[in-house]
Design an enzyme around this catalytic site. Sequence first.
Site, PDB file in Angstrom:
ATOM      1  N   GLU A  88      35.120  51.690  29.367  1.00 45.63           N
ATOM      2  CA  GLU A  88      34.347  50.749  30.193  1.00 45.63           C
ATOM      3  C   GLU A  88      33.837  51.490  31.427  1.00 45.63           C
ATOM      4  O   GLU A  88      34.611  52.080  32.171  1.00 45.63           O
ATOM      5  CB  GLU A  88      35.233  49.575  30.630  1.00 45.63           C
ATOM      6  CG  GLU A  88      34.468  48.571  31.459  1.00 45.63           C
ATOM      7  CD  GLU A  88      35.296  47.337  31.820  1.00 45.63           C
ATOM      8  OE1 GLU A  88      36.341  47.490  32.467  1.00 45.63           O
ATOM      9  OE2 GLU A  88      34.886  46.229  31.444  1.00 45.63           O
ATOM     10  N   GLY A 114      40.328  41.037  35.885  1.00 45.68           N
ATOM     11  CA  GLY A 114      40.186  42.374  36.457  1.00 45.68           C
ATOM     12  C   GLY A 114      40.322  43.436  35.396  1.00 45.68           C
ATOM     13  O   GLY A 114      39.995  43.210  34.228  1.00 45.68           O
ATOM     14  N   SER A 115      40.832  44.580  35.797  1.00 44.15           N
ATOM     15  CA  SER A 115      40.881  45.720  34.877  1.00 44.15           C
ATOM     16  C   SER A 115      42.010  45.566  33.855  1.00 44.15           C
ATOM     17  O   SER A 115      43.039  44.941  34.134  1.00 44.15           O
ATOM     18  CB  SER A 115      41.092  47.012  35.669  1.00 44.15           C
ATOM     19  OG  SER A 115      42.302  46.954  36.397  1.00 44.15           O
ATOM     20  N   THR A 116      41.824  46.179  32.705  1.00 47.97           N
ATOM     21  CA  THR A 116      42.850  46.140  31.660  1.00 47.97           C
ATOM     22  C   THR A 116      44.117  46.842  32.151  1.00 47.97           C
ATOM     23  O   THR A 116      45.233  46.384  31.867  1.00 47.97           O
ATOM     24  CB  THR A 116      42.302  46.769  30.367  1.00 47.97           C
ATOM     25  OG1 THR A 116      41.290  45.886  29.856  1.00 47.97           O
ATOM     26  CG2 THR A 116      43.368  46.941  29.302  1.00 47.97           C
ATOM     27  N   LYS A 150      44.293  34.875  45.309  1.00 52.34           N
ATOM     28  CA  LYS A 150      44.238  36.199  45.929  1.00 52.34           C
ATOM     29  C   LYS A 150      42.883  36.786  45.577  1.00 52.34           C
ATOM     30  O   LYS A 150      42.665  37.285  44.474  1.00 52.34           O
ATOM     31  CB  LYS A 150      45.366  37.072  45.365  1.00 52.34           C
ATOM     32  CG  LYS A 150      45.923  38.111  46.330  1.00 52.34           C
ATOM     33  CD  LYS A 150      44.951  39.193  46.703  1.00 52.34           C
ATOM     34  CE  LYS A 150      44.739  40.223  45.631  1.00 52.34           C
ATOM     35  NZ  LYS A 150      43.523  41.033  45.882  1.00 52.34           N
ATOM     36  N   GLY A 197      45.941  44.453  34.251  1.00 50.48           N
ATOM     37  CA  GLY A 197      46.402  43.380  33.366  1.00 50.48           C
ATOM     38  C   GLY A 197      47.732  43.745  32.704  1.00 50.48           C
ATOM     39  O   GLY A 197      48.646  42.923  32.610  1.00 50.48           O
ATOM     40  N   CYS A 217      32.233  41.901  32.934  1.00 52.22           N
ATOM     41  CA  CYS A 217      33.263  42.242  31.950  1.00 52.22           C
ATOM     42  C   CYS A 217      32.684  42.290  30.535  1.00 52.22           C
ATOM     43  O   CYS A 217      33.127  43.063  29.710  1.00 52.22           O
ATOM     44  CB  CYS A 217      34.408  41.250  32.036  1.00 52.22           C
ATOM     45  SG  CYS A 217      33.873  39.546  32.100  1.00 52.22           S
ATOM     46  N   GLU A 241      41.901  37.987  31.770  1.00 46.24           N
ATOM     47  CA  GLU A 241      40.503  38.181  31.374  1.00 46.24           C
ATOM     48  C   GLU A 241      40.151  39.581  31.839  1.00 46.24           C
ATOM     49  O   GLU A 241      40.028  39.826  33.042  1.00 46.24           O
ATOM     50  CB  GLU A 241      39.655  37.088  32.049  1.00 46.24           C
ATOM     51  CG  GLU A 241      38.396  36.778  31.297  1.00 46.24           C
ATOM     52  CD  GLU A 241      37.295  37.706  31.711  1.00 46.24           C
ATOM     53  OE1 GLU A 241      37.091  38.703  30.992  1.00 46.24           O
ATOM     54  OE2 GLU A 241      36.671  37.442  32.736  1.00 46.24           O
TER      55      GLU A 241
HETATM   56  P1  NAI Z   1      41.368  45.737  39.681  1.00 48.66           P
HETATM   57  O1  NAI Z   1      41.826  45.259  38.367  1.00 48.66           O
HETATM   58  O2  NAI Z   1      42.260  46.696  40.440  1.00 48.66           O
HETATM   59  O3  NAI Z   1      41.102  44.480  40.661  1.00 48.66           O
HETATM   60  C1  NAI Z   1      40.921  43.160  40.256  1.00 48.66           C
HETATM   61  C2  NAI Z   1      41.836  42.233  41.057  1.00 48.66           C
HETATM   62  O4  NAI Z   1      43.184  42.579  40.799  1.00 48.66           O
HETATM   63  C3  NAI Z   1      41.665  42.343  42.575  1.00 48.66           C
HETATM   64  O5  NAI Z   1      41.854  41.070  43.159  1.00 48.66           O
HETATM   65  C4  NAI Z   1      42.822  43.256  42.969  1.00 48.66           C
HETATM   66  O6  NAI Z   1      43.218  43.070  44.304  1.00 48.66           O
HETATM   67  C5  NAI Z   1      43.897  42.791  42.007  1.00 48.66           C
HETATM   68  N1  NAI Z   1      44.964  43.768  41.769  1.00 48.66           N
HETATM   69  C6  NAI Z   1      44.876  45.117  41.724  1.00 48.66           C
HETATM   70  N2  NAI Z   1      46.087  45.660  41.470  1.00 48.66           N
HETATM   71  C7  NAI Z   1      46.972  44.638  41.346  1.00 48.66           C
HETATM   72  C8  NAI Z   1      48.371  44.551  41.078  1.00 48.66           C
HETATM   73  N3  NAI Z   1      49.113  45.637  40.905  1.00 48.66           N
HETATM   74  N4  NAI Z   1      48.933  43.332  40.995  1.00 48.66           N
HETATM   75  C9  NAI Z   1      48.193  42.214  41.150  1.00 48.66           C
HETATM   76  N5  NAI Z   1      46.874  42.227  41.421  1.00 48.66           N
HETATM   77  C10 NAI Z   1      46.260  43.425  41.519  1.00 48.66           C
HETATM   78  O7  NAI Z   1      39.936  46.379  39.508  1.00 48.66           O
HETATM   79  P2  NAI Z   1      39.206  47.472  40.437  1.00 48.66           P
HETATM   80  O8  NAI Z   1      40.163  48.575  40.759  1.00 48.66           O
HETATM   81  O9  NAI Z   1      38.577  46.781  41.563  1.00 48.66           O
HETATM   82  O10 NAI Z   1      38.070  47.999  39.457  1.00 48.66           O
HETATM   83  C11 NAI Z   1      38.341  49.047  38.508  1.00 48.66           C
HETATM   84  C12 NAI Z   1      37.750  48.713  37.173  1.00 48.66           C
HETATM   85  O11 NAI Z   1      38.298  47.511  36.670  1.00 48.66           O
HETATM   86  C13 NAI Z   1      36.261  48.475  37.142  1.00 48.66           C
HETATM   87  O12 NAI Z   1      35.540  49.663  37.098  1.00 48.66           O
HETATM   88  C14 NAI Z   1      36.128  47.667  35.884  1.00 48.66           C
HETATM   89  O13 NAI Z   1      36.113  48.531  34.779  1.00 48.66           O
HETATM   90  C15 NAI Z   1      37.376  46.834  35.851  1.00 48.66           C
HETATM   91  N6  NAI Z   1      37.151  45.466  36.359  1.00 48.66           N
HETATM   92  C16 NAI Z   1      36.934  44.464  35.459  1.00 48.66           C
HETATM   93  C17 NAI Z   1      36.652  43.186  35.883  1.00 48.66           C
HETATM   94  C18 NAI Z   1      36.390  42.077  34.924  1.00 48.66           C
HETATM   95  O14 NAI Z   1      35.618  41.190  35.228  1.00 48.66           O
HETATM   96  N7  NAI Z   1      37.032  42.039  33.785  1.00 48.66           N
HETATM   97  C19 NAI Z   1      36.573  42.865  37.315  1.00 48.66           C
HETATM   98  C20 NAI Z   1      36.898  43.968  38.183  1.00 48.66           C
HETATM   99  C21 NAI Z   1      37.155  45.215  37.693  1.00 48.66           C
HETATM  100 MG    MG Z   2      42.237  48.659  41.078  1.00 50.46          MG
END
Ligand code: NAI
Ligand code: MG
Length: 495
Positions: free
Chosen positions: A398, A245-247, A192, A250, A301, A267
């Site tokens: 972050e 993705g985001s904590t 996804k 997670g 990250c 991660e």
């Molecule tokens: P996010 O954590 O919402 O998105 C990352 C992935 O998770 C995307 O594929 C998204 O579609 C998926 N996702 C979102 N909600 C989900 C759920 N309920 N169930 C399963 N999958 C889900 O991150 P977002 O909103 O794009 O960014 C917000 C903050 O997150 C950023 O400002 C950053 O601080 C952090 N982030 C950290 C990353 C890392 O590499 N550790 C990568 C992306 C974001």
């Molecule tokens: Mg999000």
Amino acid sequence: MKHLPAQKAIDYLGRDHRPLIGADRPVALTGRHFDTLDPASGKVIASVWECGAEDIDVAVRAARAALDQRAWTGLTADARAKVLWRYGDLLEANAEELAHLEVLNNGMPIGFAQWMVSASAVWLRYYAGAISRIHGKTAGDAINEPGRAMHAYTTREPIGVVGLIVPWNGPIGTFIMKVAPALAAGCSCIVKPAENTPITALRLGEIALEAGVPPGVLNIVPGFGPVAGAALVSHPGVDKISFTGSTAVGKQIVQAAAGNLKRVTLELGGKSPCIVCDDADLELTIPSVAMGILANSGQVCFAGSRLYAHSKVFDKVVAGVADFAAKVTLGSGFDPGTALGPVISDKQRQRVNDYIDIGRSEGAEVIYSGSAPAGSGFFVAPTIFVNKKAGSRISREEIFGPVLVATPMDDMEEILRVANDTRYGLGAGVFTRDVSKAHKIAARLQSGNVWVNCYGTVHPTMPFGGYKESGWGREMSSEGLDAFLEMKSVFIQLH
Ligand code: NAI
Ligand code: MG
């Protein structure tokens, strides 16, 4: 001079972007599309079919069928290794198109996109080699008791159907970082991609089929996190989720995975410190610290977002990093002079700018503030704060943008206490000429990765992941492969 995207990439954008499920390209059952943008212009570059819960269900069935039919695991280890190797070769053969699509959809500088494609090929070859080295252990004599001889051994088996949820900040790299070990382990994958960056994921899925990954073993389901992502996480037919993705998400995943107690690796975020000692070689320290926070516009990250430098060198380091930041050019990733692209979205730009406002209102001093190109692109200027106040939000949360918070600090015990005083623990940089000091500091940092006199090196031979709320488990290396394998203990009583 700006280099235009290759015609192949432009042609690819014009396709009908359907999910990839099995060997098919069905329309999504939701009947809906979503737009995807070029962050450098803010303009729509493509419309993508949006998968919902029903599409996820179809993908899970396809993945399960491929697993049950042993479409992939039924091949010899050597044949599977050849497929992964060919997948790497095909990434290289399609490098220009992939890198250009990545720049178009993510905004990153072309050099970084090219590096990510070639690094991904290296990771695929690393895991191609690992396939023939998957094996168990045999119990020693300790298993035997008087009158009862036993032969006991372990075997490793693929976990099964795995959901791989990838972010937008390194779409190609994070995709391959999960898919390569999952395929090496023999799992069937459902990827996804992030809603912001679905394009290269679809292309990577097509290339996998061309490389010889059997249909159903790698499925790509673009859609939104709370819909498609959530459906994948709660699906009883999915045996494991690997998420980057985001904590906050997670933590939601941990709860949503409880239904069938699927395995979870995470991660997540970070607030990684860079520690500069008074004996550091500043010529190498300054560019490392600067790129540690500026690379990929801080959307990393493990971005080195906190700087703790000894007061003897503090002013020099901060001035050097500010000077470095002043010299980097912000712009389109296609411009060869660009060092910093846009951030991913208007929302993300707003979030970073809000943090810059928070820093000012908390009383941190702005030592450097660059200017962002005008226009409709999502650019954020690099900002460097000097912050002497403990507990402020810009030093704890972050930001995920090109924002560095620097604090002078002399006592190493105090530096270690403050560096570790965070809910995260992903990366840390240490800059010193004293090798003993480097080892001692590395041992005390609560962080999954410590970089000494460098920053941000990631390599398939080394596990990558975080302490504390930066995640669960490790990617890369043999640990990254183990995360896609179950372990079985077999006991045979000998008569
Ligand atoms: P996010 O954590 O919402 O998105 C990352 C992935 O998770 C995307 O594929 C998204 O579609 C998926 N996702 C979102 N909600 C989900 C759920 N309920 N169930 C399963 N999958 C889900 O991150 P977002 O909103 O794009 O960014 C917000 C903050 O997150 C950023 O400002 C950053 O601080 C952090 N982030 C950290 C990353 C890392 O590499 N550790 C990568 C992306 C974001
Ligand atoms: Mg999000």
